[in-house]
Scaffold this motif. Structure first.
Motif, mmCIF file in Angstrom:
data_model
loop_
_atom_site.group_PDB
_atom_site.id
_atom_site.type_symbol
_atom_site.label_atom_id
_atom_site.label_comp_id
_atom_site.label_asym_id
_atom_site.label_seq_id
_atom_site.Cartn_x
_atom_site.Cartn_y
_atom_site.Cartn_z
ATOM 1 N N ALA A 36 0.827 -1.204 0.000
ATOM 2 C CA ALA A 36 0.000 0.000 0.000
ATOM 3 C C ALA A 36 0.862 1.254 0.000
ATOM 4 N N ALA A 37 1.995 1.205 0.696
ATOM 5 C CA ALA A 37 2.908 2.349 0.718
ATOM 6 C C ALA A 37 3.459 2.623 -0.678
ATOM 7 N N VAL A 38 3.791 1.555 -1.404
ATOM 8 C CA VAL A 38 4.282 1.699 -2.775
ATOM 9 C C VAL A 38 3.204 2.306 -3.660
ATOM 10 N N ALA A 60 1.386 19.789 -3.958
ATOM 11 C CA ALA A 60 2.046 19.109 -2.839
ATOM 12 C C ALA A 60 2.981 18.038 -3.367
ATOM 13 N N TYR A 61 4.245 18.133 -2.980
ATOM 14 C CA TYR A 61 5.231 17.163 -3.460
ATOM 15 C C TYR A 61 5.000 15.816 -2.781
ATOM 16 N N PRO A 62 5.172 14.702 -3.500
ATOM 17 C CA PRO A 62 4.968 13.366 -2.907
ATOM 18 C C PRO A 62 5.860 13.150 -1.687
ATOM 19 N N LYS A 63 5.281 12.588 -0.629
ATOM 20 C CA LYS A 63 6.054 12.335 0.582
ATOM 21 C C LYS A 63 5.368 11.246 1.398
ATOM 22 N N LYS A 64 5.955 10.968 2.568
ATOM 23 C CA LYS A 64 5.440 9.973 3.510
ATOM 24 C C LYS A 64 5.407 8.579 2.910
ATOM 25 N N LEU A 65 6.514 8.184 2.300
ATOM 26 C CA LEU A 65 6.612 6.835 1.766
ATOM 27 C C LEU A 65 6.424 5.792 2.858
ATOM 28 N N PHE A 66 6.965 6.063 4.054
ATOM 29 C CA PHE A 66 6.880 5.107 5.154
ATOM 30 C C PHE A 66 5.645 5.323 6.030
ATOM 31 N N GLY A 67 4.616 5.870 5.452
ATOM 32 C CA GLY A 67 3.347 5.986 6.155
ATOM 33 C C GLY A 67 3.230 7.241 6.996
ATOM 34 N N ASP A 68 2.088 7.347 7.662
ATOM 35 C CA ASP A 68 1.780 8.520 8.484
ATOM 36 C C ASP A 68 2.138 8.309 9.941
ATOM 37 N N ALA A 69 2.260 7.062 10.358
ATOM 38 C CA ALA A 69 2.582 6.749 11.753
ATOM 39 C C ALA A 69 3.010 5.295 11.835
ATOM 40 N N ARG A 70 3.493 4.912 13.028
ATOM 41 C CA ARG A 70 3.898 3.531 13.268
ATOM 42 C C ARG A 70 2.850 2.829 14.129
ATOM 43 N N ALA A 71 2.648 1.555 13.837
ATOM 44 C CA ALA A 71 1.644 0.798 14.575
ATOM 45 C C ALA A 71 1.986 0.720 16.062
ATOM 46 N N GLU A 72 3.295 0.657 16.395
ATOM 47 C CA GLU A 72 3.700 0.564 17.797
ATOM 48 C C GLU A 72 3.298 1.810 18.583
ATOM 49 N N PRO A 128 -5.440 6.981 7.976
ATOM 50 C CA PRO A 128 -4.014 7.143 7.681
ATOM 51 C C PRO A 128 -3.342 5.793 7.473
ATOM 52 N N LEU A 129 -2.161 5.838 6.853
ATOM 53 C CA LEU A 129 -1.393 4.616 6.658
ATOM 54 C C LEU A 129 -0.493 4.425 7.878
ATOM 55 N N VAL A 130 -0.910 3.525 8.749
ATOM 56 C CA VAL A 130 -0.153 3.220 9.966
ATOM 57 C C VAL A 130 0.658 1.962 9.696
ATOM 58 N N MET A 131 1.957 2.125 9.583
ATOM 59 C CA MET A 131 2.824 1.027 9.155
ATOM 60 C C MET A 131 3.229 0.135 10.322
ATOM 61 N N SER A 132 3.064 -1.166 10.131
ATOM 62 C CA SER A 132 3.581 -2.131 11.090
ATOM 63 C C SER A 132 5.090 -2.244 10.915
ATOM 64 N N GLN A 133 5.754 -2.785 11.934
ATOM 65 C CA GLN A 133 7.205 -2.947 11.835
ATOM 66 C C GLN A 133 7.574 -3.864 10.670
ATOM 67 N N GLY A 134 6.812 -4.951 10.516
ATOM 68 C CA GLY A 134 7.063 -5.857 9.406
ATOM 69 C C GLY A 134 6.880 -5.178 8.060
ATOM 70 N N LEU A 163 9.729 -4.765 5.170
ATOM 71 C CA LEU A 163 9.496 -5.233 3.808
ATOM 72 C C LEU A 163 9.649 -4.097 2.808
ATOM 73 N N LEU A 164 9.239 -2.901 3.187
ATOM 74 C CA LEU A 164 9.394 -1.748 2.297
ATOM 75 C C LEU A 164 10.873 -1.446 2.065
ATOM 76 N N VAL A 165 11.680 -1.578 3.104
ATOM 77 C CA VAL A 165 13.130 -1.406 2.946
ATOM 78 C C VAL A 165 13.678 -2.461 1.989
ATOM 79 N N VAL A 166 13.156 -3.685 2.092
ATOM 80 C CA VAL A 166 13.573 -4.752 1.175
ATOM 81 C C VAL A 166 13.211 -4.372 -0.263
ATOM 82 N N PHE A 167 12.011 -3.808 -0.455
ATOM 83 C CA PHE A 167 11.620 -3.337 -1.788
ATOM 84 C C PHE A 167 12.632 -2.331 -2.319
#
Length: 256
Positions: free
Chosen positions: A169-171, A188-200, A212-218, A222-226
């Protein structure tokens, strides 16, 4: 497309709401590419029209400081439709996407609010968008490198695991925002690739979604792997292309 004005603190950053199903039908996952072929054809035809319309819109925006309503409406529909089809292709949703016009109850909703544009950024838009386009291309290529395995996981489980959904979804969201910026639908320039907040940091949130896109640690891992796979793929392609030498024309010599 919403008629609401842009936020007072700057141009509105286009939002993409994706609500995944609890389960996906395995037969639709198995045949997803085949099922989407009609949409791919329509998108290809629309992309030709969008390329012409955005050129007209670029000249108009230079003079008016905004896109004419009919151009903004067409390009918004195109970018939103593209996002819905890609979301289905990335297995983020199971429901078959509607053609062209969005449905109110469809699990993918695009929120674009065209407004006033800075003429200088319009003039140099094709240059300004390059960094975001590179990032979008890298993460998309990284997703593509693992697309078969993601398809296999969803096919076996009958659902999209939370980390896979978050990263995918982030991609999609970043690519959608890059397209909206390129097509002059936002300043507005594209931003917030890693979501709006962290699930933790948001323990009450249990179900995934993008607004909002609340990203889990996993999902972040995985996004870093991408990103890593995308960079490796881009570098490898560049090296291969630079080393490729087309066969030289061979002349024929005859002894006399």
């Amino acid at each position: 497309m919403s008629d609401q004005p842009a936020e007072a603190n700057g141009p509105f950053l286009p939002e993409l709401e994706v609500v995944p199903p609890e389960r996906q039908r395995r037969w639709t996952v198995l045949l997803r590419l085949l099922l989407l072929i009609p949409h791919f054809i329509v998108l290809w035809l629309l992309s030709i029209a969008a390329a012409v319309v955005v050129i007209v819109g670029w000249f108009a925006a230079l003079f008016l400081g905004r896109l004419p309503d009919w151009i903004a409406g067409f390009l918004s529909q195109f970018v939103g439709y593209q996002a819905r089809v890609v979301a289905s292709n990335m297995l983020l949703v199971d429901k078959y996407p509607p053609f062209l016009v969005p449905e109110p109850d469809y699990p993918v909703q695009a929120d674009i609010r065209p407004g006033e544009l800075n003429r200088w950024t319009v003039l140099f838009r094709i240059i300004l968008v390059i960094p975001a386009a590179i990032v979008s291309a890298i993460v998309t290529q990284g997703f593509g490198a693992l697309a078969f395995f993601i398809w296999l996981i969803v096919l076996v489980l009958g659902r999209n695991p939370r980390p896979v959904f978050d990263a995918s979804a982030a991609v999609l969201r970043y690519s959608y925002r890059t397209n909206a910026y390129f097509y002059l639908l936002t300043g507005a320039y594209p931003k917030k690739l890693f979501g709006d907040a962290r699930a933790e940091e948001n323990p009450p949130r249990q179900s995934p979604g993008t607004r909002p896109l609340v990203m889990s640690q996993g999902g972040r891992v995985l996004l870093v792997v991408f990103i890593v796979l995308g960079v490796i793929g881009s570098v490898t392609n560049g090296v291969v292309q630079s080393q490729y030498q087309p066969p030289e024309h061979q002349g024929y010599y005859y002894d006399r």
